[in-house]
Design a protein around this motif. Structure first.
Motif, PDB file in Angstrom:
ATOM      1  N   ALA A 100     -12.017  10.286 -20.924  1.00  0.00           N
ATOM      2  CA  ALA A 100     -12.139  11.322 -19.867  1.00  0.00           C
ATOM      3  C   ALA A 100     -11.822  12.662 -20.597  1.00  0.00           C
ATOM      4  CB  ALA A 100     -10.361  11.328 -19.007  1.00  0.00           C
ATOM      5  N   ASN A 101     -11.799  12.339 -22.518  1.00  0.00           N
ATOM      6  CA  ASN A 101     -11.938  13.240 -22.710  1.00  0.00           C
ATOM      7  C   ASN A 101     -13.095  13.498 -23.865  1.00  0.00           C
ATOM      8  OD1 ASN A 101     -11.566  15.888 -24.811  1.00  0.00           O
ATOM      9  ND2 ASN A 101      -9.159  15.693 -25.224  1.00  0.00           N
ATOM     10  N   PRO A 102     -14.693  13.498 -23.621  1.00  0.00           N
ATOM     11  CA  PRO A 102     -15.046  13.542 -24.953  1.00  0.00           C
ATOM     12  C   PRO A 102     -15.449  14.182 -26.171  1.00  0.00           C
ATOM     13  CG  PRO A 102     -16.112  14.642 -22.936  1.00  0.00           C
ATOM     14  CD  PRO A 102     -14.456  14.177 -22.620  1.00  0.00           C
ATOM     15  N   GLU A 103     -14.642  14.569 -25.908  1.00  0.00           N
ATOM     16  CA  GLU A 103     -14.816  15.178 -27.403  1.00  0.00           C
ATOM     17  C   GLU A 103     -13.913  14.938 -28.646  1.00  0.00           C
ATOM     18  OE1 GLU A 103     -14.193  17.137 -24.623  1.00  0.00           O
ATOM     19  OE2 GLU A 103     -16.212  18.227 -24.475  1.00  0.00           O
ATOM     20  N   ASP A 104     -12.919  14.471 -27.860  1.00  0.00           N
ATOM     21  CA  ASP A 104     -11.645  13.588 -28.859  1.00  0.00           C
ATOM     22  C   ASP A 104     -12.630  12.079 -28.889  1.00  0.00           C
ATOM     23  OD1 ASP A 104     -10.058  15.637 -29.042  1.00  0.00           O
ATOM     24  OD2 ASP A 104      -9.008  14.314 -27.521  1.00  0.00           O
ATOM     25  N   LEU A 105     -12.955  11.726 -28.190  1.00  0.00           N
ATOM     26  CA  LEU A 105     -13.638  10.294 -28.207  1.00  0.00           C
ATOM     27  C   LEU A 105     -14.505  10.369 -28.795  1.00  0.00           C
ATOM     28  CD1 LEU A 105     -14.500   7.438 -27.153  1.00  0.00           C
ATOM     29  CD2 LEU A 105     -15.606   8.052 -25.909  1.00  0.00           C
ATOM     30  N   GLN A 106     -16.384  10.913 -29.056  1.00  0.00           N
ATOM     31  CA  GLN A 106     -16.729  12.103 -30.126  1.00  0.00           C
ATOM     32  C   GLN A 106     -16.132  11.557 -31.445  1.00  0.00           C
ATOM     33  OE1 GLN A 106     -18.908  14.909 -29.628  1.00  0.00           O
ATOM     34  NE2 GLN A 106     -20.628  14.468 -30.961  1.00  0.00           N
ATOM     35  N   ARG A 107     -15.323  12.574 -31.722  1.00  0.00           N
ATOM     36  CA  ARG A 107     -14.539  12.228 -33.278  1.00  0.00           C
ATOM     37  C   ARG A 107     -14.117  11.425 -33.561  1.00  0.00           C
ATOM     38  NH1 ARG A 107     -12.563  17.927 -31.445  1.00  0.00           N
ATOM     39  NH2 ARG A 107     -11.041  16.740 -30.586  1.00  0.00           N
ATOM     40  N   GLU A 108     -13.547  10.604 -32.575  1.00  0.00           N
ATOM     41  CA  GLU A 108     -13.051   9.485 -33.033  1.00  0.00           C
ATOM     42  C   GLU A 108     -13.891   7.930 -33.427  1.00  0.00           C
ATOM     43  OE1 GLU A 108     -10.041   6.215 -31.282  1.00  0.00           O
ATOM     44  OE2 GLU A 108     -10.458   7.329 -29.900  1.00  0.00           O
TER      45      GLU A 108
END
Length: 116
Positions: A100-108
């Motif tokens: 649901a939060n692609p930016e956080d997923l990308q950082r992870e």
């Protein structure tokens, strides 16, 4: 960056559906391939069980995250979990809530790889 993706539970139908889903995404065409892993002792081989995805830190990754979000929103897919393995060996579980939060997923996923 090449990501290895596999479903947490062996579900050949859902795995094929994920592969087809991502291959139909215009920005991801040509970036996916199915890989057969070497079977362990006592296991039968022959079925592709890993989806390789070539993504960079920019547009392709954003498209992947958005596409996974829509994939998980489909009936009978919200309970699936995709395991994403990065080149440095980290494994991240991706499910309907997490994407649901692609930016956080990308950082992870990108972590300390130096890519952005």
């Amino acid at each position: 960056m090449d990501l290895r993706m596999r479903l947490e539970h062996e579900d050949a139908e859902a795995f094929r559906a994920l592969d087809l889903w991502l291959r139909r995404e215009p920005d991801l065409r040509g970036r996916t391939s199915l890989v057969r892993t070497v079977p362990g002792p006592g296991e039968m081989g022959g079925v592709a069980d890993v989806l390789m995805m070539a993504v960079g830190g920019g547009g392709a990754f954003t498209t992947l995250a958005a596409s996974l979000r829509v994939f998980f929103a489909q009936p009978r897919r919200s309970d699936l979990t995709v395991r994403v393995e990065t080149p440095d060996g980290r494994t991240i579980a991706v499910d309907a809530k997490r994407v649901a939060n692609p930016e956080d997923l990308q950082r992870e996923i990108l972590g300390n790889s130096g890519e952005s």
